[in-house]
Design a protein around this motif. Structure first.
Motif, PDB file in Angstrom:
ATOM      1  N   UNK A   2       0.843  -1.186   0.000  1.00 45.50           N
ATOM      2  CA  UNK A   2       0.000   0.000   0.000  1.00 45.50           C
ATOM      3  C   UNK A   2       0.879   1.238   0.000  1.00 45.50           C
ATOM      4  N   UNK A   3       0.375   2.273  -0.607  1.00 44.45           N
ATOM      5  CA  UNK A   3       1.136   3.515  -0.717  1.00 44.45           C
ATOM      6  C   UNK A   3       0.992   4.333   0.550  1.00 44.45           C
ATOM      7  N   UNK A  10       3.051  17.228  -2.167  1.00 45.22           N
ATOM      8  CA  UNK A  10       2.399  16.480  -3.240  1.00 45.22           C
ATOM      9  C   UNK A  10       0.918  16.842  -3.323  1.00 45.22           C
ATOM     10  N   UNK A  11       0.268  16.944  -2.169  1.00 43.42           N
ATOM     11  CA  UNK A  11      -1.146  17.333  -2.149  1.00 43.42           C
ATOM     12  C   UNK A  11      -1.317  18.744  -2.714  1.00 43.42           C
ATOM     13  N   UNK A  32       6.216  10.294  -9.787  1.00 42.18           N
ATOM     14  CA  UNK A  32       5.497   9.104 -10.241  1.00 42.18           C
ATOM     15  C   UNK A  32       4.269   8.852  -9.371  1.00 42.18           C
ATOM     16  N   UNK A  33       4.370   9.106  -8.107  1.00 43.66           N
ATOM     17  CA  UNK A  33       3.213   8.965  -7.211  1.00 43.66           C
ATOM     18  C   UNK A  33       2.106   9.917  -7.635  1.00 43.66           C
ATOM     19  N   UNK A  34       2.477  11.138  -8.023  1.00 46.92           N
ATOM     20  CA  UNK A  34       1.474  12.095  -8.495  1.00 46.92           C
ATOM     21  C   UNK A  34       0.795  11.595  -9.763  1.00 46.92           C
ATOM     22  N   UNK A  59       5.864   3.186 -12.959  1.00 52.07           N
ATOM     23  CA  UNK A  59       4.544   3.812 -12.942  1.00 52.07           C
ATOM     24  C   UNK A  59       3.456   2.785 -12.654  1.00 52.07           C
ATOM     25  N   UNK A  60       3.560   1.610 -13.252  1.00 47.02           N
ATOM     26  CA  UNK A  60       2.562   0.568 -12.984  1.00 47.02           C
ATOM     27  C   UNK A  60       2.577   0.158 -11.511  1.00 47.02           C
TER      28      UNK A  60
END
Length: 192
Positions: A2-3, A10-11, A32-34, A59-60
């Motif tokens: 889980x992330x 980032x938010x 990449x998370x964004x 990315x996947x």
């Protein structure tokens, strides 16, 4: 897997997204998370444009950490798997857009500095006239020239954090340099 929750910057970057604008964050701070967050939240078809095979895999993984059952396709070489979220290699997508115009509601451009001239991908981005396009990069300038502005595929910067700010806030480690003493090493006969 889980992330972890989004970091505050980032938010903030997500809240400031704007069409044909860049999000500029240093390497290692979670672009990449964004991309994954945006792709999952998209209404309609989302294509993530990358230029290296490792970025497809990275990315996947980021998307699957947020939504394990996401319908992810890959467009690379002979693979043309269009899904709700498609991760596409620049080189393959360029060839495909010449033959047909694949459906895409949102186009996320990783390493956006690679798409600033007609020959490097400007035409590729323009082949999606109805898509909302967001760019992501750590490099908003090339040879001291901005990669955004008039005549460029990106019009400005919607969000930016500098490496210095990220180091001060503890998101990146400080830079350390080491000098190596060579003593009596004579380089006078080395060709320039």
């Amino acid at each position: 897997m889980t992330a972890p929750p989004l970091r505050p910057y980032q938010a903030e970057a997500l809240a400031r997204l704007a069409h044909r604008q860049l999000t500029v964050l240093p390497t290692g701070t979670g672009k990449t998370r964004l991309l994954a967050e945006i792709a999952i939240a998209c209404k309609g078809a989302c294509t993530i444009l990358v230029h290296r095979e490792e970025l497809i895999e990275q990315t996947e993984r980021a998307i699957r950490a947020l939504q394990p059952n996401a319908r992810i396709g890959v467009v690379q070489g002979k693979r043309h798997e269009w899904r709700d979220i498609t991760i596409a290699m620049q080189q393959t997508l360029r060839k495909l857009t010449r033959a047909s115009n694949p459906s895409c509601d949102t186009l996320l451009v990783d390493e956006a500095h690679r798409y600033t001239t007609k020959t490097s991908g400007h035409e590729l981005l323009d082949s999606f006239p109805s898509a909302t396009i967001y760019g992501f990069t750590a490099t908003p300038q090339i040879n001291s020239q901005p990669i955004y502005g008039p005549g460029r595929p990106f019009t400005g910067i919607s969000y930016r954090r500098s490496p210095v700010a990220m180091i001060r806030e503890g998101y990146l480690c400080d830079v350390r340099a080491l000098a190596v003493e060579w003593g009596d090493l004579d380089l006078s006969r080395v060709a320039q």
